[in-house]
Design a protein around this motif. Structure first.
Motif, PDB file in Angstrom:
ATOM      1  N   ILE A   1       2.947  -3.005  -1.478  1.00 49.30           N
ATOM      2  CA  ILE A   1       2.760  -4.136  -0.564  1.00 49.30           C
ATOM      3  C   ILE A   1       1.282  -4.365  -0.304  1.00 49.30           C
ATOM      4  O   ILE A   1       0.789  -5.503  -0.349  1.00 49.30           O
ATOM      5  CB  ILE A   1       3.520  -3.874   0.749  1.00 49.30           C
ATOM      6  CG1 ILE A   1       5.035  -3.883   0.496  1.00 49.30           C
ATOM      7  CG2 ILE A   1       3.158  -4.929   1.800  1.00 49.30           C
ATOM      8  CD1 ILE A   1       5.845  -3.521   1.712  1.00 49.30           C
ATOM      9  N   MET A   2       0.554  -3.277  -0.046  1.00 43.60           N
ATOM     10  CA  MET A   2      -0.873  -3.420   0.219  1.00 43.60           C
ATOM     11  C   MET A   2      -1.595  -3.991  -1.000  1.00 43.60           C
ATOM     12  O   MET A   2      -2.454  -4.879  -0.869  1.00 43.60           O
ATOM     13  CB  MET A   2      -1.467  -2.066   0.609  1.00 43.60           C
ATOM     14  CG  MET A   2      -2.941  -2.145   1.026  1.00 43.60           C
ATOM     15  SD  MET A   2      -3.649  -0.523   1.360  1.00 43.60           S
ATOM     16  CE  MET A   2      -3.733   0.139  -0.308  1.00 43.60           C
ATOM     17  N   CYS A   3      -1.246  -3.523  -2.191  1.00 39.98           N
ATOM     18  CA  CYS A   3      -1.915  -4.004  -3.403  1.00 39.98           C
ATOM     19  C   CYS A   3      -1.616  -5.473  -3.649  1.00 39.98           C
ATOM     20  O   CYS A   3      -2.503  -6.238  -4.057  1.00 39.98           O
ATOM     21  CB  CYS A   3      -1.485  -3.157  -4.599  1.00 39.98           C
ATOM     22  SG  CYS A   3      -2.131  -1.463  -4.577  1.00 39.98           S
ATOM     23  N   TRP A   4      -0.372  -5.879  -3.421  1.00 38.08           N
ATOM     24  CA  TRP A   4      -0.034  -7.289  -3.599  1.00 38.08           C
ATOM     25  C   TRP A   4      -0.813  -8.165  -2.622  1.00 38.08           C
ATOM     26  O   TRP A   4      -1.343  -9.225  -3.013  1.00 38.08           O
ATOM     27  CB  TRP A   4       1.467  -7.501  -3.420  1.00 38.08           C
ATOM     28  CG  TRP A   4       2.256  -7.262  -4.672  1.00 38.08           C
ATOM     29  CD1 TRP A   4       3.018  -6.178  -4.977  1.00 38.08           C
ATOM     30  CD2 TRP A   4       2.357  -8.148  -5.795  1.00 38.08           C
ATOM     31  NE1 TRP A   4       3.570  -6.310  -6.220  1.00 38.08           N
ATOM     32  CE2 TRP A   4       3.186  -7.514  -6.749  1.00 38.08           C
ATOM     33  CE3 TRP A   4       1.820  -9.383  -6.099  1.00 38.08           C
ATOM     34  CZ2 TRP A   4       3.500  -8.104  -7.966  1.00 38.08           C
ATOM     35  CZ3 TRP A   4       2.141  -9.978  -7.327  1.00 38.08           C
ATOM     36  CH2 TRP A   4       2.966  -9.349  -8.235  1.00 38.08           C
ATOM     37  N   LEU A   5      -0.897  -7.741  -1.370  1.00 41.74           N
ATOM     38  CA  LEU A   5      -1.641  -8.530  -0.383  1.00 41.74           C
ATOM     39  C   LEU A   5      -3.127  -8.581  -0.741  1.00 41.74           C
ATOM     40  O   LEU A   5      -3.760  -9.643  -0.665  1.00 41.74           O
ATOM     41  CB  LEU A   5      -1.440  -7.931   1.012  1.00 41.74           C
ATOM     42  CG  LEU A   5      -0.035  -8.098   1.624  1.00 41.74           C
ATOM     43  CD1 LEU A   5       0.050  -7.373   2.952  1.00 41.74           C
ATOM     44  CD2 LEU A   5       0.306  -9.573   1.797  1.00 41.74           C
ATOM     45  N   LEU A   6      -3.666  -7.429  -1.115  1.00 47.67           N
ATOM     46  CA  LEU A   6      -5.081  -7.404  -1.487  1.00 47.67           C
ATOM     47  C   LEU A   6      -5.333  -8.229  -2.755  1.00 47.67           C
ATOM     48  O   LEU A   6      -6.356  -8.910  -2.861  1.00 47.67           O
ATOM     49  CB  LEU A   6      -5.541  -5.964  -1.702  1.00 47.67           C
ATOM     50  CG  LEU A   6      -5.653  -5.095  -0.439  1.00 47.67           C
ATOM     51  CD1 LEU A   6      -6.156  -3.714  -0.803  1.00 47.67           C
ATOM     52  CD2 LEU A   6      -6.580  -5.739   0.572  1.00 47.67           C
ATOM     53  N   GLY A   7      -4.414  -8.150  -3.702  1.00 44.01           N
ATOM     54  CA  GLY A   7      -4.573  -8.959  -4.905  1.00 44.01           C
ATOM     55  C   GLY A   7      -4.579 -10.447  -4.594  1.00 44.01           C
ATOM     56  O   GLY A   7      -5.400 -11.211  -5.125  1.00 44.01           O
ATOM     57  N   LEU A   8      -3.667 -10.857  -3.712  1.00 45.37           N
ATOM     58  CA  LEU A   8      -3.621 -12.271  -3.326  1.00 45.37           C
ATOM     59  C   LEU A   8      -4.895 -12.678  -2.590  1.00 45.37           C
ATOM     60  O   LEU A   8      -5.481 -13.736  -2.885  1.00 45.37           O
ATOM     61  CB  LEU A   8      -2.398 -12.513  -2.438  1.00 45.37           C
ATOM     62  CG  LEU A   8      -2.219 -13.938  -1.908  1.00 45.37           C
ATOM     63  CD1 LEU A   8      -2.070 -14.920  -3.061  1.00 45.37           C
ATOM     64  CD2 LEU A   8      -1.013 -14.012  -0.982  1.00 45.37           C
ATOM     65  N   MET A   9      -5.330 -11.837  -1.652  1.00 43.62           N
ATOM     66  CA  MET A   9      -6.554 -12.159  -0.914  1.00 43.62           C
ATOM     67  C   MET A   9      -7.770 -12.161  -1.839  1.00 43.62           C
ATOM     68  O   MET A   9      -8.665 -13.010  -1.692  1.00 43.62           O
ATOM     69  CB  MET A   9      -6.759 -11.167   0.227  1.00 43.62           C
ATOM     70  CG  MET A   9      -5.802 -11.334   1.382  1.00 43.62           C
ATOM     71  SD  MET A   9      -6.382 -10.482   2.848  1.00 43.62           S
ATOM     72  CE  MET A   9      -7.898 -11.365   3.202  1.00 43.62           C
ATOM     73  N   THR A  10      -7.811 -11.224  -2.784  1.00 43.61           N
ATOM     74  CA  THR A  10      -8.927 -11.196  -3.729  1.00 43.61           C
ATOM     75  C   THR A  10      -8.974 -12.478  -4.541  1.00 43.61           C
ATOM     76  O   THR A  10     -10.051 -13.065  -4.756  1.00 43.61           O
ATOM     77  CB  THR A  10      -8.800  -9.984  -4.659  1.00 43.61           C
ATOM     78  OG1 THR A  10      -8.789  -8.779  -3.869  1.00 43.61           O
ATOM     79  CG2 THR A  10      -9.953  -9.933  -5.642  1.00 43.61           C
ATOM     80  N   LEU A  11      -7.802 -12.921  -4.991  1.00 40.05           N
ATOM     81  CA  LEU A  11      -7.745 -14.166  -5.756  1.00 40.05           C
ATOM     82  C   LEU A  11      -8.222 -15.346  -4.913  1.00 40.05           C
ATOM     83  O   LEU A  11      -9.016 -16.184  -5.386  1.00 40.05           O
ATOM     84  CB  LEU A  11      -6.315 -14.398  -6.243  1.00 40.05           C
ATOM     85  CG  LEU A  11      -6.066 -15.692  -7.023  1.00 40.05           C
ATOM     86  CD1 LEU A  11      -6.910 -15.707  -8.291  1.00 40.05           C
ATOM     87  CD2 LEU A  11      -4.581 -15.842  -7.357  1.00 40.05           C
TER      88      LEU A  11
END
Length: 438
Positions: free
Chosen positions: A13-23
């Motif tokens: 969950i954290m990686c998905w959120l961070l990936g979205l925010m990074t994008l």
């Protein structure tokens, strides 16, 4: 074989959120960077166009030598940061006017020659100080001279790069904060799931009492409720299995002992052998009935135990009365017949009343009166009343310690959502009443 490592859901969950925010943040940085570059390029182009236009206008309005005109014009100008004005003659020194530029472009004859020789009126030329974005106009009068104005791109773009660096640093700080928040939020969201996992790990066949606290109405709360319901069903199933084993061992022990004892003492006398066979057959029949009763008690907990249908109460009462009269030589009295219809399982109700009547026959003598009847108001009531010795201890009446007959009656009543109770006076008989919702 290569063993794959499962990533915890919280990390996912954290990686998905961070990936979205990074994008998102990367897109914002790139868009802002491109916008600033376009804006700077537009401002530079407009400034170059303005400077060359002003020189051309000034040269048209002032007569004289090109060099003197260029010199007079340049004295009136105030260059921007990293801007350079040059008057480049065919021969002789170059006039220069600049602001915050350390590189002496006027001394770089190769670069100036490339600019003045270019067939276009504007362009970008590489210099030791970085790309130089220039525009030129030909000065006419007295001598051959070019008026060149331009910007060093590295200096002009320095604020853009500084802004982008700030955005990147702020984005990285935001990602760090977002990672902490995502880790915390994921932990909160997955806390009930973690409790489900821990509860599942702690549950054993001997202890199914653990339950998960449920709060809220989201999907995770629904999962917890479903898990608790599953535990309730498992607990009930294991409890029924244990009860079945206990009842089977208790109820079947006596007939097995009787059969074994008589078989061990069986002699060669034909009459004795026939008597033992008859006794063993009777005990085996009783064991079969006990097994059927035990299975019935287990089935009573299943949702398909009942098959309720709409039945006519007068017809059901008459049918049950006819079956009861075949149970024994007693004075059977039909006291009352209920009117109307009810939704119930007629076979289970008949089974319960036959069991109550059999119990009454067992505790009365030939010719004794046994009364049966039915009535209806908010519930449907069936009763069996005998004239036997009555009940001494009603608290143990429907427990399995007294046998399986009356517990089966109670199970049928509870399956209907009803109840069974007894009213008795010692020495004056007992009345058993089965009540089920209409």
């Amino acid at each position: 074989m290569t063993r794959t490592t499962d990533v915890p859901a919280r990390v996912k969950i954290m990686c998905w959120l961070l990936g979205l925010m990074t994008l998102v943040l990367a897109t914002v940085v790139v868009v802002v960077w491109r916008f600033l570059l376009v804006d700077v390029a537009d401002r530079v182009n407009r400034a170059l166009e303005q400077e060359t236009g002003e020189f051309s206008t000034y040269a048209e309005n002032h007569a004289g030598d090109a060099r003197s005109v260029a010199e007079a014009h340049m004295r009136l100008q105030y260059p921007d940061e990293y801007e350079v004005h040059l008057a480049v003659p065919a021969t002789g020194p170059v006039l220069v006017q600049r602001s915050q530029v350390t590189y002496a472009l006027e001394d770089d004859r190769a670069v100036l020659a490339a600019i003045t020789a270019s067939p276009t009126s504007w362009g970008v030329t590489a210099t030791p100080a970085g790309p130089f974005h220039w525009a030129k106009v030909h000065a006419v009068g007295g001598s051959d001279m070019w008026f060149v104005t331009g910007y060093f791109e590295d200096g002009v773009l320095a604020p853009v790069h500084a802004t982008v660096r700030v955005l990147v640093l702020v984005s990285l700080a935001g990602l760090l904060i977002a990672a902490l928040i995502a880790w915390f939020v994921a932990g909160v969201i997955l806390a009930p799931v973690r409790m489900v996992r821990q509860a599942a790990a702690e549950i054993t066949e001997d202890d199914l009492t653990r339950r998960i606290p449920v709060s809220g109405n989201d999907d995770v709360a629904a999962l917890a409720r479903q898990f608790n319901s599953m535990l309730d069903r498992l607990d009930r199933s294991f409890r029924l299995q244990r009860q079945f084993l206990d009842d089977a061992s208790h109820e079947l022990r006596t007939p097995i002992t009787i059969v074994r004892g008589h078989l061990e003492l069986l002699g060669d006398d034909p009459a004795e052998r026939a008597s033992v066979v008859r006794l063993c057959t009777d005990e085996l029949d009783r064991m079969a009935r006990l097994v059927e009763d035990l299975l019935l008690m287990v089935k009573a907990e299943r949702p398909d135990f009942l098959r309720p249908v709409a039945v006519s109460l007068p017809e059901l009462t008459s049918d049950i009365d006819a079956k009861l009269r075949a149970l024994g030589d007693r004075r059977w009295v039909l006291e009352s017949i209920a009117e109307g219809e009810a939704v119930l399982d007629p076979q289970r109700v008949t089974q319960a009343l036959v069991q109550l009547a059999s119990n009454a026959v067992k505790h009365t003598t030939a010719g004794a009166t046994i009364r049966f009847g039915s009535s209806v108001d908010s519930t449907v009531s069936f009763w069996i009343a005998d004239s036997g010795p009555g009940v001494r201890d009603e608290s143990l009446l429907f427990s399995r310690s007294t046998g399986l007959g009356l517990p089966i009656v109670k199970a049928i009543a509870l399956a209907h959502g009803g109840t069974v109770h007894v009213r008795s006076v010692p020495g004056e008989g007992a009345t058993f009443t089965l009540e089920v919702p209409r």
